[in-house]
Design a protein around this motif. Structure first.
Motif, short mmCIF file in Angstrom:
data_model
loop_
_atom_site.label_atom_id
_atom_site.label_comp_id
_atom_site.label_asym_id
_atom_site.label_seq_id
_atom_site.Cartn_x
_atom_site.Cartn_y
_atom_site.Cartn_z
N ILE A 313 40.10 -22.50 -18.89
CA ILE A 313 40.96 -23.35 -17.98
C ILE A 313 41.15 -24.71 -18.14
O ILE A 313 42.50 -24.69 -17.44
N ILE A 314 39.85 -24.78 -17.41
CA ILE A 314 40.47 -26.50 -17.64
C ILE A 314 41.04 -27.34 -18.43
O ILE A 314 42.03 -28.21 -18.17
N ARG A 315 40.54 -27.20 -19.61
CA ARG A 315 41.42 -27.53 -21.05
C ARG A 315 42.87 -26.71 -20.93
O ARG A 315 43.54 -27.18 -21.82
N GLY A 316 43.46 -25.97 -20.18
CA GLY A 316 44.45 -25.54 -20.05
C GLY A 316 44.50 -25.04 -21.24
O GLY A 316 45.80 -24.16 -22.02
N LYS A 317 43.88 -24.32 -21.90
CA LYS A 317 44.00 -23.08 -22.94
C LYS A 317 44.07 -21.93 -22.90
O LYS A 317 44.03 -21.38 -23.79
N SER A 318 44.08 -21.60 -21.24
CA SER A 318 44.23 -20.02 -21.30
C SER A 318 45.64 -19.32 -21.76
O SER A 318 46.52 -19.67 -21.48
N SER A 319 45.08 -17.94 -21.93
CA SER A 319 46.47 -17.22 -22.73
C SER A 319 46.46 -16.04 -21.94
O SER A 319 45.33 -16.13 -20.68
N LEU A 320 47.44 -15.65 -22.01
CA LEU A 320 47.32 -14.04 -21.46
C LEU A 320 46.23 -13.21 -20.81
O LEU A 320 45.86 -13.31 -21.89
N MET A 321 46.63 -12.77 -19.26
CA MET A 321 45.20 -12.57 -19.67
C MET A 321 44.91 -11.15 -20.57
O MET A 321 43.18 -11.65 -20.91
N LEU A 322 45.46 -10.35 -20.47
CA LEU A 322 45.29 -9.17 -21.87
C LEU A 322 45.26 -9.55 -22.81
O LEU A 322 45.14 -8.28 -23.64
N GLY A 323 46.36 -10.25 -23.46
CA GLY A 323 46.51 -10.56 -24.54
C GLY A 323 47.16 -10.65 -25.16
O GLY A 323 47.67 -10.90 -26.43
N PHE A 324 48.77 -9.46 -24.50
CA PHE A 324 49.78 -9.18 -24.80
C PHE A 324 50.71 -9.73 -23.83
O PHE A 324 50.72 -9.45 -22.24
N GLU A 325 51.89 -10.30 -24.52
CA GLU A 325 53.12 -10.46 -23.98
C GLU A 325 53.93 -8.70 -23.52
O GLU A 325 53.63 -8.01 -24.18
N ASN A 326 54.83 -8.97 -22.72
CA ASN A 326 55.12 -7.08 -22.36
C ASN A 326 55.55 -6.25 -23.56
O ASN A 326 55.79 -4.82 -23.62
N SER A 327 56.82 -7.33 -24.41
CA SER A 327 56.65 -6.88 -25.87
C SER A 327 56.43 -7.86 -26.86
O SER A 327 55.94 -7.94 -26.56
N PRO A 328 57.32 -6.98 -27.67
CA PRO A 328 57.29 -6.10 -28.47
C PRO A 328 56.35 -5.04 -29.07
O PRO A 328 56.71 -4.30 -30.32
N HIS A 329 55.58 -4.97 -28.68
CA HIS A 329 53.71 -4.69 -29.33
C HIS A 329 54.32 -2.80 -29.58
O HIS A 329 54.83 -2.62 -28.33
#
Ligand code: NAP
Length: 424
Positions: A313-329
């Motif tokens: 988190i300090i490095r600013g590298k965190s991604s979406l919590m559950l790893g998916f954008e809402n689309s187009p998966h």
């Protein structure tokens, strides 16, 4: 000079104490990796008069953390479900990054938190298999892959008990009291042995692997309480070990999720994960099988995961919590419990008289179930026999119907018991 990042820790018990100590004792390496000094500004607990092994300002008022504009990251290590969820929500609403080790809360509320968080980071590496970075592996390392299957020993206490039963011939109760004496099992070990703790963890992993929003009641969760020496002998005879496995499998657009005792071939790597250790096998469509092994719980192993989230988190590298954008998966859905397929082991105790086996065979044949292995053993109970067998592949639906009908036979003396067999 490095900047300071202030954190507030809610819950200074086993994990909270380890987090605070490691942040102090490994301060230099952690700040070098994070690029900032991590300062624990406040810890919150329930009981201020309890003796503590940490040297930080403590309070019994959670609002002091939310109202403190200097606190950047809130770490929830108090446990429980609804109260912890309200606190996690409040942290995000106050624009503070959130880290939690709370698998029970996430099993119910991970999608609620993701919605509230938007771009505020949430770390939860510590919620599944403490010392094993499986969350980061699924979110980032295996990001290019469709996850075809995942099989994990996700609960160290139950793995310890099964290892003792298999290797030392202990019965379930003796193995459980030994686990408690050694500090592996809680005073109330029910969530460990009834499979629920492993179920919580499987649901979190399934969100990362498949984007499936399922709750504990939606999936098969069974524990290890009813396993006995007959089951272990049968497994041994046919080359299996018994493990409490969390299993996820993708077939087409459906995903099956289940936690239960499982007979697996002794030669599989995961069968060799013994004692309190955890192990997970993940099969990606491009990478093939990958394996993860390590300590699943304990203060330091869990704190190690919490601190890895702080650094990220300090490095600013965190991604979406559950790893998916809402689309187009491609949307995947949860396979119904009844349509899940498996081989099954069945243990029966029946009156030892002619015709009983024929009755059982006829019920099985009516349900299209065929037998692949069979053992009959004498029972200590007079005029009775233990009937142990394995089936070819069938469905949960067929096995449920079969067991219901077998139970109705006058010759059956005990609740039938099943263990699923994973032959792949
Ligand atoms: N222990 C492990 O190995 C492990 C592994 C993985 C994940 N986890 C997860 O980590 C979390 C913490 O586990 P733990 O073993 O550290 O628990 P713990 O030893 O029981 O500690 C809980 C802490 O939370 C505090 N607390 C509880 N309710 C509170 C409330 N309403 N307000 C303020 N403080 C409160 C307690 O205060 P008092 O000290 O005053 O009672 C205690 O300091 C849980 O979600 C657990 O599932 C634990």
């Amino acid at each position: 000079m490095m900047k300071n990042i202030n954190i507030g820790v809610i819950g200074v018990g086993v994990v909270g104490t380890s987090v605070i100590k490691i942040l102090q004792e490994n301060k230099e390496i952690i700040s070098a990796r994070a690029g900032a000094n991590v300062v624990v500004k406040k810890g919150v607990i329930r009981n201020l008069s309890k003796a503590r092994d940490v040297n930080i300002p403590l309070s019994d008022n959670i609002d002091e953390i939310f109202k403190d504009d200097e606190i950047d990251i809130v770490i929830e290590l108090m446990g429980g479900v609804e109260e912890a969820y309200e606190i996690a929500k409040k942290a995000l609403q106050n624009k503070k990054a959130l880290i939690t080790a709370n698998k029970a809360m996430l099993a119910y509320h991970r999608y609620d938190l993701q919605k509230i968080a938007k771009d505020i980071p949430i770390g939860f590496e510590a919620s599944v298999c403490g010392g094993i970075p499986i969350i980061k592996a699924l979110k980032d390392g295996l990001g290019a892959n469709h996850i075809l299957a995942l099989k994990g020993i996700l609960n160290g206490t139950s793995n310890y008990i099964l290892t003792q039963m298999i290797q030392e011939n202990q019965d379930f109760n003796d193995a459980l009291s030994q686990a408690q004496k050694l500090g592996y099992a809680e005073a109330d070990p029910s969530l460990d042995i009834n499979g629920i703790d492993a179920g919580h963890k499987l649901l979190i992993l399934a969100s990362l692997a498949y984007g499936i929003d399922a709750k504990p009641q939606d999936i098969i969760i069974e524990g290890i309480e009813s396993i006995n020496s007959d089951d272990i002998e049968f497994a041994n005879e046919f080359g299996y070990s018994i493990k409490l496995l969390g299993i996820a499998k993708k077939e087409g657009n459906e995903v099956e999720l289940r936690v239960h005792p499982t007979m697996i071939n002794k030669n599989q790597m995961i069968a060799k994960v013994e004692g309190v250790m955890n192990g997970i096998s993940v099969i990606g469509d491009r990478v093939g099988e990958t394996l993860y092994y390590g300590a699943g719980a304990g203060g330091d192993a869990t704190a190690s995961a919490v601190i890895s989230d702080i650094i990220e988190i300090i490095r600013g590298k965190s991604s979406l919590m559950l790893g998916f954008e809402n689309s187009p998966h491609t949307p995947l859905s949860l396979k119904s419990k009844d349509s899940i397929k498996s081989h099954y082991y069945i243990r029966l105790l029946a009156i030892d008289k002619p015709g009983v086996l024929a009755q059982i065979a006829s019920i099985m044949s009516k349900n299209n179930i065929s037998i692949s292995a069979f053992l009959q053993k004498e029972s200590k109970q007079k005029n009775s026999a233990k009937i142990l067998f394995a089936t070819h592949v069938t469905t949960e639906y067929a096995i449920k119907n079969t067991i219901t009908e077998i139970k109705k036979l006058d010759s059956i003396l005990q609740e039938p018991y099943i263990i699923r067999i994973e032959d792949e």
